[in-house]
Design an enzyme around this catalytic site. Structure first.
Site, PDB file in Angstrom:
ATOM      1  CB  ILE A   1      -3.383   6.569   0.017  1.00 59.95           C
ATOM      2  CG1 ILE A   1      -2.672   7.551   0.948  1.00 59.95           C
ATOM      3  CG2 ILE A   1      -4.262   7.305  -0.985  1.00 59.95           C
ATOM      4  CD1 ILE A   1      -1.613   8.377   0.258  1.00 59.95           C
TER       5      ILE A   1
ATOM      6  N   GLY B   1       0.831  -1.186   0.000  1.00 64.42           N
ATOM      7  CA  GLY B   1       0.000   0.000   0.000  1.00 64.42           C
ATOM      8  C   GLY B   1       0.866   1.236   0.000  1.00 64.42           C
ATOM      9  CE1 TYR B   2       3.225   3.182  -4.208  1.00 61.46           C
ATOM     10  CE2 TYR B   2       1.424   1.599  -4.226  1.00 61.46           C
ATOM     11  CZ  TYR B   2       2.651   2.024  -4.694  1.00 61.46           C
ATOM     12  OH  TYR B   2       3.306   1.279  -5.634  1.00 61.46           O
ATOM     13  CB  ILE B   3       2.174   5.625   3.848  1.00 57.08           C
ATOM     14  CG1 ILE B   3       3.654   5.596   3.534  1.00 57.08           C
ATOM     15  CG2 ILE B   3       1.729   4.288   4.405  1.00 57.08           C
ATOM     16  CD1 ILE B   3       4.540   5.370   4.744  1.00 57.08           C
TER      17      ILE B   3
ATOM     18  CG  ASN C   1       2.397  -2.249  -8.348  1.00 62.68           C
ATOM     19  OD1 ASN C   1       1.493  -3.067  -8.411  1.00 62.68           O
ATOM     20  ND2 ASN C   1       3.628  -2.512  -8.763  1.00 62.68           N
TER      21      ASN C   1
END
Length: 162
Positions: free
Chosen positions: A82, A29-31, A144
């Site tokens: 996010i 995941g992306y922070i 991604n």
């Protein structure tokens, strides 16, 4: 300073499976996510975790910095990611001197299969396996980062067809 130089393709068929050497289950995941940079957290096989910072907008090349972090920290960061957490199984497939990574997506991107090859320079010309489909290098929708952070907006615009 590390550089990531890669090409990316949709996958046409399962012809790669018989040559696959390893497989790993990934959650990522992306922070943080911006047009030209991102901070990603990834858990691999529920046993190791990495924090990755990518900077750059080039079609093939970006700066990349990776750091091992505790799995418990990564799990907590994934809870605050996010958009959505990407789930996929990554297979490593050698082909004529290059190692291809074939990502078979699960979860909300089930059915999507993407292959990437990392190169030493942008001038490298890896032989393209017959199981590759359309090249999507530089198409942000297949990154991604976009698959995780822009899912709700772009999910109907993606094609799983190679």
């Amino acid at each position: 300073m590390a550089k990531e130089i890669e090409r990316k393709f949709l996958v046409r068929n399962d012809g790669w499976r018989s040559a696959a050497e390893t497989k790993s289950v990934l959650k990522q995941g992306y922070i943080a996510s911006m047009d030209d940079r991102s901070v990603r957290v990834r858990v691999l096989d529920n046993t190791t975790a990495r924090l990755t910072i990518k900077i750059g907008r080039s079609t093939m090349t970006r700066e990349e910095f990776e750091y091992d972090i505790p799995v418990a920290d990564a799990q907590q960061l994934l809870d605050d990611a996010i958009g959505i957490v990407i789930e996929k199984t990554r297979y490593r497939v050698p082909h004529e001197g290059y190692m291809w990574e074939v990502d078979v997506f699960a979860g909300q991107h089930r059915g999507l299969v993407i292959a990437e090859v990392e190169m030493r320079s942008e001038s490298d010309k890896p032989a393209l396996p017959a199981w590759l489909g359309r090249e999507v290098t530089g198409d942000f929708r297949y990154s991604n980062q976009a698959l995780a952070t822009e899912f709700e907006r772009d999910r109907h615009a993606l094609s799983n067809t190679a």
